[in-house]
Design a protein around this motif. Structure first.
Motif, short mmCIF file in Angstrom:
data_model
loop_
_atom_site.label_atom_id
_atom_site.label_comp_id
_atom_site.label_asym_id
_atom_site.label_seq_id
_atom_site.Cartn_x
_atom_site.Cartn_y
_atom_site.Cartn_z
N ALA A 197 0.48 5.40 0.76
CA ALA A 197 -0.38 6.43 1.34
C ALA A 197 0.22 7.80 1.04
N GLY A 255 -9.88 1.47 -1.78
CA GLY A 255 -9.13 2.67 -1.44
C GLY A 255 -9.70 3.31 -0.20
N ARG A 256 -8.93 4.23 0.37
CA ARG A 256 -9.33 4.94 1.58
C ARG A 256 -8.99 6.42 1.42
N CYS A 280 -11.92 4.27 9.98
CA CYS A 280 -11.86 4.14 8.53
C CYS A 280 -11.91 2.67 8.12
N THR A 330 0.83 -1.20 0.00
CA THR A 330 0.00 0.00 0.00
C THR A 330 0.86 1.26 0.00
N LEU A 352 0.91 4.86 9.65
CA LEU A 352 0.77 4.13 8.40
C LEU A 352 2.06 3.42 8.03
N LEU A 404 -7.89 5.71 12.05
CA LEU A 404 -7.59 4.57 11.19
C LEU A 404 -8.49 3.38 11.51
N GLU A 425 -3.21 4.10 -2.53
CA GLU A 425 -4.34 3.39 -1.94
C GLU A 425 -4.98 4.16 -0.79
N VAL A 426 -4.23 5.04 -0.16
CA VAL A 426 -4.74 5.82 0.98
C VAL A 426 -4.38 7.28 0.76
#
Length: 252
Positions: free
Chosen positions: A4, A131-132, A217, A2, A21, A214, A81-82
């Motif tokens: 971010a 995704g976030r 989410c 991932t 993260l 987090l 992805e974030v």
């Protein structure tokens, strides 16, 4: 792996998002105005957590700098992805005495920039089916607190709508609404520690705010309000508008 992208990553809540993260194994794209601070953070997190850390210097009050971040978000060969929209700053509450250009910059950084970055990130996230997007708002979104409350209200409203629209397609959008948090935010307003006019029990730590954000989410929640005391305060403000007005006068 991932990746971010975090705006306002050089200090405070943004730096804590980067740390947590990275601890989860995410590679990072660190965005802020201060290259020296970003380089130091990238070196530190890369050494501790063995993740790749990319530095992107940008002032999100400037359209051409926002475009640089948009270009990174839409790069198909390096998917993000974030997305954490955290960049922001405060102004004095007396709107009538503030410079209107400062207010325009405030609006651009808190509303236009996250809107553009979210729009850019969504294209790839929806195509991939996951995704976030984390939008850092504030409990000020729920109380009348000059233009800071107004811009954060937009962030919460947008996040609620976007989460409802895109969660079924794999993309969660969460507005994080911390209360007063120990960072350098108030120092940048010229307020030394202990002179913000806020009782000690109302302060939160950035690690608590980010950890709860987090988790919320990951659970697919549209709004995250770290700490029970602020959840109670927001509920009370909705039921008792007069109380909300009094709360809004606390602190700077």
């Amino acid at each position: 792996m991932t990746t971010a992208l975090i705006t306002g990553a050089s200090s405070g809540i943004g730096e804590e998002f980067a740390r947590q993260l990275a601890a989860r194994g995410a590679d990072l794209v660190l965005v802020a105005r201060d290259r020296e601070a970003l380089d130091a953070l990238a070196a530190r997190l890369g050494a501790v957590y063995r993740v790749d850390c990319e530095v992107l210097v940008a002032d999100l009050a400037k359209p051409r700098h926002v475009s640089k971040v948009v270009d990174r978000l839409v790069d198909p060969d390096r998917p993000v992805e974030v997305l954490v929209n955290n960049a922001g700053f405060g102004l004095p509450l007396a709107f009538e005495r503030n410079d209107i250009q400062d207010e325009a910059r405030h609006l651009a950084v808190h509303v236009e920039a996250p809107m553009r970055l979210s729009h850019a990130a969504l294209e790839g996230m929806l195509a991939r089916g996951h995704g976030r997007i984390v939008n850092v708002a504030s409990v000020a979104a729920f109380i009348p607190r000059s233009t800071y409350g107004a811009v954060k209200s937009w962030v919460v409203s947008f996040s609620r709508w976007a989460n409802g629209a895109y969660r079924s397609r794999g993309v969660v959008v969460t507005a994080v609404c911390p209360g007063f948090t120990h960072t350098n935010f108030h120092a940048r307003l010229g307020l030394p520690p202990g002179q913000e006019g806020v009782p000690s029990f109302m302060w939160l730590d950035a690690s608590t705010v980010v950890g709860q954000a987090l988790r919320d989410c990951a659970r697919g929640r549209a709004v995250s309000i770290p700490s029970l005391r602020y959840e109670v305060m927001v509920a009370a403000a909705r039921l008792l508008p007069g109380l909300a007005t009094r709360i809004a006068r606390r602190g700077r």
